[in-house]
Design an enzyme around this catalytic site. Structure first.
Site, PDB file in Angstrom:
ATOM      1  CG  HIS A  14      -1.845   1.165   1.284  1.00  0.00           C
ATOM      2  ND1 HIS A  14      -3.196   1.023   1.478  1.00  0.00           N
ATOM      3  CD2 HIS A  14      -1.640   2.494   1.163  1.00  0.00           C
ATOM      4  CE1 HIS A  14      -3.774   2.210   1.475  1.00  0.00           C
ATOM      5  NE2 HIS A  14      -2.847   3.130   1.290  1.00  0.00           N
ATOM      6  CG  HIS A  16      -0.759   7.179  -0.897  1.00  0.00           C
ATOM      7  ND1 HIS A  16      -1.988   7.382  -1.491  1.00  0.00           N
ATOM      8  CD2 HIS A  16      -0.998   6.478   0.235  1.00  0.00           C
ATOM      9  CE1 HIS A  16      -2.933   6.825  -0.734  1.00  0.00           C
ATOM     10  NE2 HIS A  16      -2.355   6.271   0.317  1.00  0.00           N
ATOM     11  CE  LYS A 100      -7.978   2.296  -0.646  1.00  0.00           C
ATOM     12  NZ  LYS A 100      -6.741   2.519   0.051  1.00  0.00           N
ATOM     13  CG  HIS A 137      -9.875   4.482   3.498  1.00  0.00           C
ATOM     14  ND1 HIS A 137      -8.661   5.103   3.621  1.00  0.00           N
ATOM     15  CD2 HIS A 137     -10.636   4.911   4.535  1.00  0.00           C
ATOM     16  CE1 HIS A 137      -8.680   5.879   4.707  1.00  0.00           C
ATOM     17  NE2 HIS A 137      -9.874   5.784   5.267  1.00  0.00           N
ATOM     18  CG  HIS A 175      -4.834   2.072   5.845  1.00  0.00           C
ATOM     19  ND1 HIS A 175      -6.176   2.002   6.061  1.00  0.00           N
ATOM     20  CD2 HIS A 175      -4.683   2.825   4.736  1.00  0.00           C
ATOM     21  CE1 HIS A 175      -6.795   2.675   5.105  1.00  0.00           C
ATOM     22  NE2 HIS A 175      -5.919   3.193   4.300  1.00  0.00           N
ATOM     23  CG  ASP A 248      -1.618   4.783   4.028  1.00  0.00           C
ATOM     24  OD1 ASP A 248      -1.645   5.233   2.866  1.00  0.00           O
ATOM     25  OD2 ASP A 248      -2.463   5.084   4.888  1.00  0.00           O
TER      26      ASP A 248
HETATM   27  O1  DOR Z   1      -3.340   9.259   5.862  1.00  0.00           O
HETATM   28  C1  DOR Z   1      -3.726   9.005   4.730  1.00  0.00           C
HETATM   29  N1  DOR Z   1      -3.192   9.611   3.652  1.00  0.00           N
HETATM   30  N2  DOR Z   1      -4.708   8.124   4.567  1.00  0.00           N
HETATM   31  C2  DOR Z   1      -5.277   7.895   3.373  1.00  0.00           C
HETATM   32  O2  DOR Z   1      -6.158   7.110   3.311  1.00  0.00           O
HETATM   33  C3  DOR Z   1      -4.849   8.667   2.190  1.00  0.00           C
HETATM   34  C4  DOR Z   1      -3.494   9.156   2.326  1.00  0.00           C
HETATM   35  C5  DOR Z   1      -3.132  10.209   1.304  1.00  0.00           C
HETATM   36  O3  DOR Z   1      -3.404  10.011   0.115  1.00  0.00           O
HETATM   37  O4  DOR Z   1      -2.542  11.211   1.688  1.00  0.00           O
HETATM   38 ZN    ZN Z   2      -3.316   5.112   1.701  1.00  0.00          ZN
END
Ligand code: DOR
Ligand code: ZN
Length: 345
Positions: A14, A16, A100, A137, A175, A248
């Site tokens: 997971h 970003h 997702k 999520h 998460h 995450d």
């Molecule tokens: O803390 C988070 N940041 N939780 C999420 O679900 C998205 C993520 C983000 O894209 O910044």
């Molecule tokens: Zn995330």
């Protein structure tokens, strides 16, 4: 006392990576430690179609460093307009490895997410047929539900009814942050896994709020009470194949975090493995680290584990400095916490 540990190269289930200048700045931290990562699709605009995913994959591949063998595993962002045949085609050619589900409004860039589960059932049925996992999520967005209860309520209101309605759908509860989620996943006989982040293993809500508010500890789902953190540590270090690492890691520039209305997300990619190794060391479970970071995830996703190895060494190191990008600096989690393990490079 073990001072070095050699394990199969980990994956991040997971992650970003964002886009543009931020993608370029953060990718080196993931590609040097992890072989593969499940790439979150919550860009602006989101990665909704197979064509979007192919384009985003190309941008990630062009941002890779020379010699990097990192493989992005792409996902689609589920909307009420998502077409079953587009998802089927993207799965069949191997372009996407998961879809997702963001409940609309649950978190960063989730406005195009799902309001009514009935409207995505045809897509979910197709996914069950082609064996494509759904990453969720797991938080309700009902304003009447306290933010600390949103994960537990999601299990009752959304996840459990969905699993009963479509038992063949393979689901990753992303998460997880509560003992409730850990118990729910443990009780599932099949087709349910869960990712756990590094930061939820090391901080609780008191760390975030006592003695001053720490915006770099703010993420969603929000960190909970200590007893939940302990439940996550027990799950991660248990060796139970249903739990695996999904960092995450979610970079936001400092101006967006240190603000009157700060963004959710902890940027952990540069320190995720050292942090997790320290947790397993503290729990006397270093012999189960490889399962959590390198074996359980591929098994769930039905992929082979990585062939090459990495070595972790017990050695103190400071947290790396903030990452500078054309859009501003990004603080690395967690400035106040020296690392006790390092990845040998
Ligand atoms: O803390 C988070 N940041 N939780 C999420 O679900 C998205 C993520 C983000 O894209 O910044
Ligand atoms: Zn995330």
């Amino acid at each position: 006392m073990t001072d070095t540990l050699t394990i199969r190269r980990p994956d991040d289930w997971h992650l970003h990576l964002r886009d543009g200048a931020v993608l370029k700045a953060v990718l080196p931290h993931t590609e040097r430690d992890f072989a593969r990562a499940i790439i979150m699709p919550n860009l602006v605009p989101p990665v909704v179609t197979a064509a979007d995913a192919a384009d985003y994959r190309d941008r990630i591949l062009s941002a890779k460093s020379q010699g990097s063998r990192f493989q992005p595993l792409m996902t689609l962002y589920l909307t009420e307009e998502t077409q079953p045949k587009d998802v089927r085609a993207a799965a069949e050619i191997g372009l996407v490895k998961a879809v997702k589900l963001y409940p609309a409004g649950a978190t960063t860039n989730s406005a195009s997410g799902v309001r009514d589960m009935d409207r995505v059932m045809r897509v979910l049925e197709t996914m069950a047929q082609v064996n494509l996992p759904l990453c969720v999520h797991g938080e309700v967005t009902d304003a009447a539900i306290d933010i600390f209860d949103r994960e537990a309520v999601f299990i009752d209101r959304v996840l459990d009814p969905l699993r009963r309605r479509l038992p063949e759908l393979r689901i990753v509860m992303e998460h997880v942050t509560t003992a409730d989620a850990v118990d729910y996943v443990r009780a599932a006989e099949r087709h349910l896994g869960a990712t756990i982040t590094a930061h939820h293993l090391v901080i609780n809500r008191t760390h975030m709020l006592a003695g001053g508010i720490r915006p770099h500890y703010y993420c969603l789902p929000i960190v909970k009470r200590e007893r939940h953190r302990l439940a996550l540590r027990a799950a991660a270090t248990s060796g139970d194949a249903r739990f695996f690492l999904g960092t995450d890691s979610a970079p936001h520039v400092d101006a967006a975090k240190e603000s009157a209305c700060g963004c959710a997300g902890c940027y952990t990619a540069p320190v995720a493995l050292p942090l997790v190794a320290q947790v397993f060391d503290e729990e006397d479970a270093l012999d189960r680290l490889e399962a959590f970071v390198s074996l359980n995830g591929p098994a769930f996703y039905r992929l082979p584990p990585n062939e090459d190895m990495i070595t972790l060494r017990r050695a103190e190191a400071p947290v790396p400095p903030a990452v500078e990008t054309a859009q501003g600096s990004i603080t690395v989690f967690d400035t106040g916490r020296p690392l006790a393990w390092q990845v040998e490079r």
